[in-house]
Design a protein around this motif. Structure first.
Motif, short mmCIF file in Angstrom:
data_model
loop_
_atom_site.label_atom_id
_atom_site.label_comp_id
_atom_site.label_asym_id
_atom_site.label_seq_id
_atom_site.Cartn_x
_atom_site.Cartn_y
_atom_site.Cartn_z
N ASN A 43 33.27 -11.35 -49.03
CA ASN A 43 32.81 -9.92 -50.10
C ASN A 43 31.35 -9.99 -50.36
OD1 ASN A 43 35.62 -9.17 -49.96
ND2 ASN A 43 36.14 -10.87 -51.78
N PRO A 49 43.35 -11.52 -50.96
CA PRO A 49 43.62 -13.07 -51.13
C PRO A 49 45.60 -13.75 -51.96
CG PRO A 49 42.44 -12.05 -53.15
CD PRO A 49 42.12 -10.89 -52.00
N TYR A 50 45.64 -12.71 -52.23
CA TYR A 50 46.88 -12.59 -53.00
C TYR A 50 48.15 -12.45 -52.02
CZ TYR A 50 43.68 -14.01 -56.26
OH TYR A 50 43.08 -14.37 -56.97
N ASN A 53 43.40 -9.83 -59.36
CA ASN A 53 42.53 -10.21 -60.33
C ASN A 53 42.03 -9.34 -61.15
OD1 ASN A 53 41.15 -11.96 -61.44
ND2 ASN A 53 40.88 -13.40 -59.99
N SER A 106 42.72 -19.60 -48.75
CA SER A 106 42.61 -20.30 -50.31
C SER A 106 43.86 -20.97 -51.19
CB SER A 106 41.61 -19.45 -51.25
OG SER A 106 40.60 -19.84 -50.50
N LYS A 107 44.27 -18.93 -51.13
CA LYS A 107 46.13 -19.45 -52.09
C LYS A 107 47.27 -19.75 -51.16
CE LYS A 107 42.47 -17.48 -54.76
NZ LYS A 107 42.59 -18.04 -55.66
N ILE A 131 41.35 -4.32 -54.43
CA ILE A 131 42.23 -5.46 -54.71
C ILE A 131 43.59 -5.22 -54.98
CG2 ILE A 131 42.59 -7.95 -55.56
CD1 ILE A 131 39.62 -7.48 -56.90
N ARG A 142 37.77 -23.75 -47.99
CA ARG A 142 36.61 -22.51 -47.74
C ARG A 142 37.17 -22.03 -46.58
NH1 ARG A 142 36.98 -20.96 -51.67
NH2 ARG A 142 35.17 -19.74 -51.27
N GLY A 154 35.33 -19.10 -47.52
CA GLY A 154 36.59 -18.36 -48.10
C GLY A 154 36.46 -16.67 -48.46
N ALA A 155 36.96 -16.00 -49.22
CA ALA A 155 36.58 -14.66 -48.89
C ALA A 155 35.44 -14.52 -49.85
CB ALA A 155 38.64 -14.24 -49.84
N GLN A 156 34.96 -15.01 -50.65
CA GLN A 156 34.10 -15.19 -51.68
C GLN A 156 33.06 -14.67 -50.46
OE1 GLN A 156 33.75 -14.81 -54.68
NE2 GLN A 156 31.22 -14.36 -54.76
N ASP A 169 39.57 -6.29 -50.50
CA ASP A 169 39.95 -7.72 -50.55
C ASP A 169 41.97 -8.25 -50.54
OD1 ASP A 169 39.58 -10.36 -51.24
OD2 ASP A 169 38.50 -10.09 -53.27
N PHE A 197 37.37 -8.48 -59.86
CA PHE A 197 37.37 -9.88 -60.30
C PHE A 197 35.78 -10.65 -60.74
CE2 PHE A 197 36.71 -12.86 -56.31
CZ PHE A 197 36.08 -14.61 -57.51
N TYR A 223 35.43 -0.80 -53.38
CA TYR A 223 36.00 -2.42 -52.94
C TYR A 223 37.62 -2.29 -54.36
CZ TYR A 223 36.63 -7.31 -54.62
OH TYR A 223 36.79 -8.84 -55.03
N THR A 274 42.50 -14.67 -47.11
CA THR A 274 42.28 -16.15 -47.25
C THR A 274 43.48 -17.39 -47.31
OG1 THR A 274 40.54 -17.52 -49.18
CG2 THR A 274 41.96 -16.03 -50.04
C1 LIG Z 1 40.58 -10.74 -55.80
C2 LIG Z 1 39.71 -12.98 -54.82
N1 LIG Z 1 38.23 -12.32 -54.44
C3 LIG Z 1 38.37 -13.16 -53.28
C4 LIG Z 1 38.34 -14.52 -54.40
C5 LIG Z 1 37.30 -15.77 -53.61
O1 LIG Z 1 38.89 -17.16 -52.56
P1 LIG Z 1 37.77 -17.62 -51.98
O2 LIG Z 1 38.43 -18.88 -51.96
O3 LIG Z 1 38.58 -17.45 -50.64
O4 LIG Z 1 36.60 -17.43 -51.75
C6 LIG Z 1 39.20 -15.08 -55.14
C7 LIG Z 1 39.20 -16.02 -55.66
O5 LIG Z 1 40.03 -16.49 -56.54
C8 LIG Z 1 39.75 -13.76 -55.58
O6 LIG Z 1 40.57 -13.75 -57.00
#
Ligand SMILES: Cc1ncc(COP(=O)(O)O)c(C=O)c1O
Length: 399
Positions: A107, A208-209, A178, A238-239, A173, A246, A102-104, A206, A128, A171, A236
């Motif tokens: 980062n 993700p969207y 978010n 994820s979205k 977004i 993950r 994941g992006a989590q 970052d 975030f 950092y 990611t």
């Molecule tokens: C700004 C931002 N970065 C990273 C993430 C983490 O995403 P991932 O599910 O890819 O770990 C989120 C998830 O909501 C997010 O909003």
């Protein structure tokens, strides 16, 4: 004797998030939750994922079940390098790309490889919570800079850069942020990159969207401006596919990726290989333009529905953002109002869960009267009913 645990300095300051406190209420089936951050359930391409998974487990089970390499599944990395090159988010002369959980994790590892305790990291305020907590766990000095409608406040950013010589990472977004749903303008992206050159820091972008833009023109990434190896870009699946996979990735200068590989090896050896293969087969077998068009139509409709109900039902004293993509709307109560009391009343009496804005504060002393709404997870019926109920509360409290 009951043990008195003494936690490490790194984690002792971390607290259970305010979101989790609110989520406790959401197990009540009568509560309509606008507090989640999940992609729209109806947007998951479940049939295609089932088909790819069944074929993979029948015909290539060991590939999916065996240990793999830390950098990630090569065909997926190659495909992402190609896609990222097309978007100018990968420069093969200077960059490499690693698959992360994941992006989590992208980062978190970026922070881990670059920052020492006491180094300064600048974030948009608000930002975030997941990333903020990851950064906090490295005992870095987090500094928030006010977010405006078109991105971070450049004057305030430069003030910090002039006064603090330990700034190492900014950092950001930039797309449908978010928690605010705001997008950074092209002018500000360019200006921020110029500041990075002038004050010699790294940008962690970052995104993700980014693929969930349903209105307005696409704006190139900050990474696309990078000629000096100053931008780490995280993405990611994820979205756009499934957060449960993950599976995310980082595109960054080769030296940084080499360090991330070592840290990732220590942390989780490699990301789920089964999910990586499914991601690869999905993006190479499916018409992705059609897939993105479908996702965008779902998100556009749900966002539009919530905004139209906010316009109809909320007190006119409440302001709110109009996102061009992503998952969130950011609402702001009048100055000096008790936002926490509002959120508490919303969930405990009106059975509507929202996330209080202080969850996204950089520093505990920051004051906010804002809260976050999510429009992707609820059903249409919940969006309509929940926004109407919340509207009643806004009118009761802010006539
Ligand atoms: C700004 C931002 N970065 C990273 C993430 C983490 O995403 P991932 O599910 O890819 O770990 C989120 C998830 O909501 C997010 O909003």
């Amino acid at each position: 004797m009951i043990v008195n645990y003494i936690f490490s300095d790194k984690v002792s300051s971390l607290k259970a998030s305010a979101i989790r406190e609110i989520l406790k209420f959401t197990s009540d089936p009568d509560v309509i939750s606008f507090a989640a951050g999940n992609p729209a359930p109806e947007a998951f391409p479940t049939d295609k994922i089932a088909e790819i998974s069944a074929d993979l487990l029948k015909n290539d089970p060991i590939l999916a079940l065996q240990y793999s390499v830390t950098e990630g599944y090569s065909p997926l990395r190659d495909e992402l390098k190609k896609l990222m090159s097309e978007k100018k988010c990968f420069n093969s002369d200077i960059d490499d790309l690693i698959i992360t959980s994941g992006a989590q994790q992208a980062n978190e590892l970026s922070c881990k490889v670059l920052l020492n305790e006491g180094d300064t990291m600048i974030c948009e305020a608000p930002s975030f919570i997941g990333s903020l907590n990851a950064f906090r766990s490295y005992n870095v000095n987090l500094v928030g800079v006010e977010l405006e409608n078109d991105g971070i406040n450049l004057e305030k950013l430069e003030e910090v850069l002039k006064s603090d010589k330990k700034v190492k990472i900014l950092y950001l977004i930039p797309n449908f942020q978010n928690p605010t749903g705001l997008t950074m303008s092209w002018e500000k992206r360019k200006a921020v990159y110029e500041l990075a050159k002038k004050y010699d820091f790294i940008i962690l972008e970052d995104n993700p969207y980014g693929d969930l833009r349903f209105d307005g023109e696409e704006i190139p990434s900050i990474k696309s401006l990078d000629t000096e190896g100053r931008v780490i870009y995280s993405g990611t699946f994820s979205k756009i596919l499934s957060p449960g996979f993950r599976t995310g990735y980082v595109s960054a200068p080769k030296e940084i990726i080499q360090k991330i590989v070592v840290c990732k090896q220590v942390s989780d050896v490699h990301s789920n290989i089964w999910a990586q293969v499914v991601c690869h087969r999905f993006i190479t077998q499916v018409d992705m333009k059609k897939h993105f068009d479908f996702l965008r139509s779902v998100y556009k409709r749900k966002c539009g529905l919530m905004i139209s109900k906010i316009e109809e039902c909320f007190s006119d004293k409440i302001s709110f953002t109009r996102p061009q993509g992503g998952l969130f709307i950011w609402c702001t109560l009048p100055e000096n109002s008790d936002m926490q009391a509002f959120c508490k009343k919303a969930v405990s009496e009106y059975k509507i869960a929202v996330v209080p804005g202080n969850a996204f504060n950089i520093s505990e002393n920051d004051v906010t009267t804002s809260f976050r709404l999510n429009f992707s997870t609820p059903t249409d019926e919940q969006l309509v009913q929940g926004t109407e109920i919340l509207g009643k509360l806004t009118k009761e409290m802010f006539k």
